[in-house]
Design an enzyme around this catalytic site. Structure first.
Site, PDB file in Angstrom:
ATOM      1  N   GLU A 153       0.814  -1.223   0.000  1.00  0.00           N
ATOM      2  CA  GLU A 153       0.000   0.000   0.000  1.00  0.00           C
ATOM      3  C   GLU A 153       0.848   1.274   0.000  1.00  0.00           C
ATOM      4  O   GLU A 153       0.814   2.063   0.949  1.00  0.00           O
ATOM      5  CB  GLU A 153      -0.969  -0.019   1.193  1.00  0.00           C
ATOM      6  N   GLU A 312      -7.008  -7.867  -0.555  1.00  0.00           N
ATOM      7  CA  GLU A 312      -7.341  -7.816   0.874  1.00  0.00           C
ATOM      8  C   GLU A 312      -8.748  -7.261   1.046  1.00  0.00           C
ATOM      9  O   GLU A 312      -9.089  -6.250   0.417  1.00  0.00           O
ATOM     10  CB  GLU A 312      -6.429  -6.847   1.642  1.00  0.00           C
TER      11      GLU A 312
HETATM   12  C1  GLA Z   1      -4.118  -2.803   5.153  1.00  0.00           C
HETATM   13  C2  GLA Z   1      -2.769  -3.506   5.187  1.00  0.00           C
HETATM   14  C3  GLA Z   1      -2.759  -4.770   5.976  1.00  0.00           C
HETATM   15  C4  GLA Z   1      -3.601  -4.649   7.220  1.00  0.00           C
HETATM   16  C5  GLA Z   1      -5.001  -4.243   6.828  1.00  0.00           C
HETATM   17  C6  GLA Z   1      -5.949  -4.165   8.004  1.00  0.00           C
HETATM   18  O1  GLA Z   1      -4.859  -3.110   4.055  1.00  0.00           O
HETATM   19  O2  GLA Z   1      -2.262  -3.768   3.909  1.00  0.00           O
HETATM   20  O3  GLA Z   1      -1.416  -5.080   6.315  1.00  0.00           O
HETATM   21  O4  GLA Z   1      -3.036  -3.695   8.059  1.00  0.00           O
HETATM   22  O5  GLA Z   1      -4.936  -2.966   6.253  1.00  0.00           O
HETATM   23  O6  GLA Z   1      -7.219  -3.767   7.610  1.00  0.00           O
END
Ligand code: GLA
Ligand code: ZN
Length: 673
Positions: A153, A312
């Site tokens: 991210e 995710e």
């Molecule tokens: C982000 C991160 C993950 C985790 C999630 C939790 O998307 O990439 O490592 O911290 O949030 O929601």
């Protein structure tokens, strides 16, 4: 050429972030046994593992990751392998404290969380390349490797750094962009407030100043910070392509979360081999499934319409909002399949096994603290089977009806200080127009303002404050050739340097809209205006009004009160073979629906009034056939008309003409033919 789907993955992606380093090895066997039970096909590994893989500078410990890779491979689970460059170890920062980022007010952030990186720092760049080379050499041809997951991210939690290395890097970036200080002075309009520079050396990042700074500088700094992160992504990607040929490289995006507003995903989408996205439901009182659909549509658009992967989301609650509701029974599957409907080649989660320690122990996971005798686990197993029954949708493309213009640079410019009203929020308008289209059951592609729009009967411009002349010409051409355009207020105002286009506003759009705007007249909190039309309902606006002077456009709705009373509020302009609508106030949902209804008629779009509210109907098409996804977000059974007959893939039942979808359920029909 790198592949564009995860290597060796023959099903939809289903799994999550797998962090075995948080658990004794004795748990790993149970992990893979449960993964098989749930039908997990791929997991993401090693995203935050740098400190364990390289505990001392140049001393590596790959033993545990070797065992994890082999164990997963032996169990038929593909691996999305992380480069851990979002979390450099403490020893690295001890040696290079200046790799920690500095905020605009001069505070250097400390070690102890994650993502604390100055992306201009040369020691960081060298160390990131070093660990990436080591990983690529060791696992680049591992039979279990499906794809590479660079970093995590980008842009979150740190979107930019204001340190001295960044200042030097920024000057080099300006040199390339403008050729020297004269170009910068011109672009930023530094004649204003005595900001003139006589050499590039004098230019700093836009650090905290006495009052509002130069908007051109602030906007360019956003561009610079984004480009700098992208340089680092590309450096890692190129190493991986060289040492692990053919294996696709991704980095997980967060396309539609307003928390991640610092990354121009149009540019990033061109650099990755596979677009992947993270999406979480935001509990702000709005309809989360609409925000989800928007995120998925935006992600697909960033991928150029190609399949992408939801890398995710959450099985139930997250832990980083002030209040984190659990998901309702069935909601996880509904969320997952809504992403698949809109082009995702699967549904993955953060994370596989819920942590016992660390900052995310209250974040839901596929295996909750309570283990397998839990609702979440049962739903996970069920979802695995459901996704397995949908394998044939792989490679098909979601079909859109309309386009919505979206541009991160415009959002950045619009969000700078000293605009006509702090209540006007570009992102809010994009959300509102999207929601209105969603409620008309129209599937949306997002488009860059300079993209070819000729395939769309209707193009909506929510609030595109920054718009180049080229984009304005693009929209004019689109309408001249028969398109229908809907433009919201405060669009087409400034060029790429945040300089107001010459002449009356909106400079980039006044010809196609057939009007000029003489003055903005934003409304005060709570103030509303009534808007009436000869043949339409009375509508309400707030936040914004303006003095529109028609210059070819006809007035369709008029301000009935307020300072602009008697002036046009909504106009329509026949231009070439098409039509351009303009709305000069912030209409409520009902008003947007009325406006879009008229525009949809001009565009010849079918009415989908026979489809029930909050029931999504989305189509994917491709070599393996035509698939209709129906997602029922309501608490009652929905009946949905179908074009023809087919097989429902979740139940295996034959269906024709009309499909019944139980409350809260999803159905996917593979049409005959
Ligand atoms: C982000 C991160 C993950 C985790 C999630 C939790 O998307 O990439 O490592 O911290 O949030 O929601
Ligand atoms: Zn820096």
């Amino acid at each position: 050429m790198p592949e564009t789907t995860p290597r060796g993955l023959s099903r939809l992606a289903f799994g999550g972030d797998y962090n075995p380093e948080q658990w004794p090895e004795s748990v790993w066997d149970e992990d893979v046994r449960l993964m098989r039970e749930a039908g997990v096909t791929m997991v993401s590994v090693g995203i935050f593992s740098w400190a364990l893989l390289e505990p001392e500078p140049g001393a590596y410990d790959f033993g545990w990751l070797d065992r994890v890779m082999d164990l997963l491979h032996d169990n038929g689970i593909r691996v999305d392998l992380g480069t851990p460059t979002v979390a450099p170890p403490k020893w690295f920062y001890r040696a290079h404290p200046d790799a920690l980022p500095v905020t605009a007010d001069g505070t250097r952030l400390a070690f102890g969380s994650r993502g604390a990186i100055c992306h201009s720092n040369s020691a960081y760049r060298a160390a990131a390349a070093g660990i990436t080379i080591r990983l690529a050499e060791r696992y680049g041809d591992h039979p279990g490797l499906a794809m590479w997951h660079v970093h995590n991210e980008y842009g979150v939690p740190v979107s930019a750094c204001w340190c001295d290395s960044c200042a030097a890097h920024f000057r080099r970036w300006l040199e390339t962009r403008y050729g020297g200080v004269d170009g910068v002075n011109e672009a930023w309009g530094t004649a204003f407030w005595g900001q003139h520079y006589t050499s590039l050396e004098q230019i700093d990042p836009p650090r905290t100043a006495a009052t509002v700074g130069n908007p051109g500088q602030a906007l360019d700094y956003k561009r610079f910070a984004d480009a700098t992160m992208r340089e680092n992504f590309c450096a890692e990607r190129d190493i991986l392509h060289r040492l692990s040929p053919g294996v696709p490289v991704t980095t997980n995006f967060m396309t539609a979360l307003s928390q991640c507003d610092s990354v121009d995903y149009w540019a990033w989408g061109r650099e990755v081999d596979i677009v992947t996205n993270d999406h979480y439901l935001i509990t702000d009182g709005r309809r989360t499934h609409v925000n989800l659909a928007m995120a998925a549509d935006l992600t697909r658009s960033v991928a150029g319409g190609d399949p992408w992967i939801l890398l995710e989301h959450s099985t139930s609650g997250v832990n980083w909002q002030s209040r984190n509701p659990a998901k309702a029974p069935g909601q996880m599957a509904r969320n997952s399949l809504a992403h698949v409907a809109r082009g995702s080649e699967g549904a993955m989660f953060f994370q596989w096994r819920q942590s016992r320690r660390g900052a995310e122990k209250f974040h839901s996971a596929m295996v909750p603290h309570g283990g397998t005798d839990t609702r979440v686990w049962r739903e996970v197993v069920e979802l695995g089977a459901t996704l397995d029954s949908l394998s044939t949708v792989r490679g098909t493309r979601t079909q859109a009806d309309v386009a919505v213009l979206w541009d991160w640079h415009s959002w950045w410019a619009q969000s700078l200080d000293w605009r006509p009203s702090v209540d006007h929020d570009a992102r809010e308008r994009a959300d509102a127009f999207y929601e209105a289209l969603y409620d008309r059951h129209l599937t949306v592609d997002f488009a860059h303002p300079e993209a070819d729009l000729s395939a769309y009967p209707l193009v909506v411009v929510p609030a595109s404050y920054l718009m180049t002349q080229e984009a304005g010409r693009n929209l004019a051409r689109y309408v001249e050739n028969g398109g229908t355009l809907v433009v919201s207020y405060f669009s087409g105002i400034v060029d790429e340097h945040d300089a107001v286009h010459e002449g009356a506003c909106p400079g980039a759009l006044r010809d196609v809209l057939g009007l000029t705007v003489e003055e903005f007249s934003p409304l005060l909190p709570g103030q509303q205006v009534r808007v009436t039309g000869p043949d339409g309902p009375e509508l309400t606006g707030d936040v914004w009004s303006e003095f529109v002077v028609p210059r070819g456009a006809e007035t369709v709705w008029t301000y009935a009160d307020g300072l602009a009373a008697g002036h046009p509020a909504v106009t329509r302009h026949r231009h070439g073979r098409g039509t351009a609508w303009y709305v000069s106030t912030r209409l409520t949902a009902r008003g947007l629906d009325a406006l879009l209804g008229r525009a949809a008629e001009d565009a010849g779009l079918p009415s989908r009034a026979d489809l029930p509210h909050d029931v999504e109907v989305v189509r994917r098409e491709g070599a393996s056939g035509s698939f209709v996804f129906v997602v029922n977000h309501t608490a009652t059974e929905a009946k949905v008309p179908l074009d023809g007959a087919g097989t429902e893939l979740l139940t295996g039942e034959r269906t024709a003409g009309r499909l019944a979808v139980p409350a809260g359920a999803v159905r996917v029909v593979h049409l005959d033919g």
